[in-house]
Design an enzyme around this catalytic site. Sequence first.
Site, mmCIF file in Angstrom:
data_model
loop_
_atom_site.group_PDB
_atom_site.id
_atom_site.type_symbol
_atom_site.label_atom_id
_atom_site.label_comp_id
_atom_site.label_asym_id
_atom_site.label_seq_id
_atom_site.Cartn_x
_atom_site.Cartn_y
_atom_site.Cartn_z
ATOM 1 N N SER A 198 0.799 -1.220 0.000
ATOM 2 C CA SER A 198 0.000 0.000 0.000
ATOM 3 C C SER A 198 0.832 1.270 0.000
ATOM 4 C CB SER A 198 -0.957 -0.005 1.190
ATOM 5 O OG SER A 198 -0.286 -0.282 2.384
ATOM 6 N N HIS A 211 -5.474 -3.233 -3.006
ATOM 7 C CA HIS A 211 -5.094 -2.267 -4.045
ATOM 8 C C HIS A 211 -5.024 -2.890 -5.436
ATOM 9 C CE1 HIS A 211 -4.262 0.799 -1.033
ATOM 10 N NE2 HIS A 211 -3.740 -0.184 -0.315
ATOM 11 N N LYS A 229 -11.701 1.060 -1.809
ATOM 12 C CA LYS A 229 -10.688 1.562 -2.733
ATOM 13 C C LYS A 229 -11.274 1.635 -4.145
ATOM 14 C CE LYS A 229 -7.569 0.969 0.813
ATOM 15 N NZ LYS A 229 -7.114 0.052 1.819
HETATM 16 C C1 PLP Z 1 -6.987 -0.093 3.241
HETATM 17 C C2 PLP Z 1 -6.439 -1.440 3.523
HETATM 18 C C3 PLP Z 1 -7.022 -2.271 4.486
HETATM 19 C C4 PLP Z 1 -8.093 -1.791 5.405
HETATM 20 O O1 PLP Z 1 -9.313 -1.734 4.764
HETATM 21 P P1 PLP Z 1 -10.441 -0.789 5.372
HETATM 22 O O2 PLP Z 1 -11.670 -1.230 4.684
HETATM 23 O O3 PLP Z 1 -10.030 0.599 5.031
HETATM 24 O O4 PLP Z 1 -10.456 -1.031 6.851
HETATM 25 C C5 PLP Z 1 -6.531 -3.557 4.611
HETATM 26 N N1 PLP Z 1 -5.506 -3.993 3.856
HETATM 27 C C6 PLP Z 1 -4.898 -3.197 2.950
HETATM 28 C C7 PLP Z 1 -3.752 -3.726 2.160
HETATM 29 C C8 PLP Z 1 -5.336 -1.893 2.774
HETATM 30 O O5 PLP Z 1 -4.722 -1.105 1.906
#
Ligand code: PLP
Length: 392
Positions: free
Chosen positions: A185, A213, A243
Site C-alpha cells: 500500500s 489495491h 478503494k
Molecule cells: C486499506 C487497507 C485495508 C483496510 O481496509 P479498510 O476497509 O479501510 O479497513 C486492509 N488492507 C490493505 C492492504 C489496505 O490497503
Amino acid sequence: MPAGSPLQKRLSEALAQIRAADLYRLRRVIDGGHGVQLRVNGRDCLNFCSNDYLGLASDPRVAEAARAALAQGTGSGASALVCGYNREHQRLEEELADFLGAPRVLLFSSGWAANLGVLRGLLGRDDHLLADELNHASLIDGGRLSAAQYMRVAHADAAAFEAELSRLGAQATGLKLLVSDSVFSMDGDLAPLAALQRLAQRHGAALMVDDAHGFGVLGEQGRGSFEALGLPLPDIYVATAGKALGSSGAFVAGSQDLIEYLVQRARSWVFSTAPPPAIAAATRCALGIIRSEPERRAQLGANIRRLREGAQQLGIVLGDSQTAIQPLILGEAARTLAVSAALFERGYWVAGIRPPTVPKNSSRLRITLSATHTAAQIDGLLEALAAALKSG
Ligand SMILES: *Cc1c(COP(=O)(O)O)cnc(C)c1O
C-alpha cells in the site's frame, strides 16, 4: 481529567514526543465529495492521494444506487447472524463470488475487520504465520492477536519465505499460513504471488493474500492481482470495497468451508453490526461498472505512464512501481511535510506519509492516480512537484 493525573501525564508526554519528531498528525476537513476535485480545509485543490482509483467514490450512479436503497432505511439493526443480513448483502456476496470465480464470499464491515477476523479466528497456538514485513497494519495486528507464532519475513522475498518454511520443516505440527499484501500500500510494488503459491503447495502451507489495491484495477477484467498474473485464487483472498469500488467494507473469498468457518468463528464479523444495506447496494452498482467499463482501467494505465514518463523527464525519481501508487521517497518527515505544504499552496493535495506508517527515514509523498485525472492535471502536478522540490 485533573492536571497532573497519571493519564494526563502519559498523554502530554507522548504528544510532546510525537511533535518533537515531526510525526504529529492532523486531520483536514473535506467539504463535499471525495473526487479528484477536493475541497480541503476550505480550499479547492486537486486530489492526488486517495485510493479511489477508478473514480467511483463520487460516481453519480453509485450514489443513486445507495440513495434508492436508503428509501428502506439506514441501519441494518444487528449483526448478520441475528437479524442484520439483508438481501442486498446476499446479492453482493453472490455477485462478487461470480465475478471472482470463487466458491463463496463473506462481507465484512471493513478490511481491518476482515483481516483481524480471519487471522484471529483461524490461527491457534500450534500454528505459524509467515508474514511479509511490509504487510498492512491490519494483517500485522490480526497476526499478533492470534495465538500463532508470528514470523516476520523480508519484504517481497520468496527465498526468505522458503528459508523459514524449510527451517520449520516437518516438525511444525499446526497450520502454516503465508500472508501478504498483493500490491503493497505504501510502495505500490507487487508480492511474488506465483512463487508464494508454489511454496505454499510444496510445503503444505496455506496462502492468504490481501488484494485491497489490486481488486478492480489489475487484470483485464479487473478481477485483481491473480487475474493479472494468470494465477488461481489463493486459499484465502481478501479485498476491500473502500478503494477501487469507491464504497466501503471488505470481503473474503474462498472455499465453502472457509466461509462457513468464518461465520462461526470470525469475531469481528459475528459480534459487529452488519453494514448498512445501502452501502452494499452502492458496492453492487460499482461492481457492475468495474465489469462493464474496462476503459477506466485503460485510462488509469495511461495516467500512470504519463506521470512516470513526465517525472523521468524532470529528473524526479519515483519508486519502482507500475501501479496507481507512485511513491516519492523524501526521507525525513520534516522535508516531506514541507514539500506536501508547498504542493498544497499550488493547489495539489498529496498527503505526506511518515512513520510509523512507513519505516524510519523513508517518509514520502504517496502519489496516487485515478482514471478520472486528466492529462493536464497530471502535467500540472509534475510542474508543481518540480517547483516544490526546489523550494522545499
Ligand atoms: C486499506 C487497507 C485495508 C483496510 O481496509 P479498510 O476497509 O479501510 O479497513 C486492509 N488492507 C490493505 C492492504 C489496505 O490497503
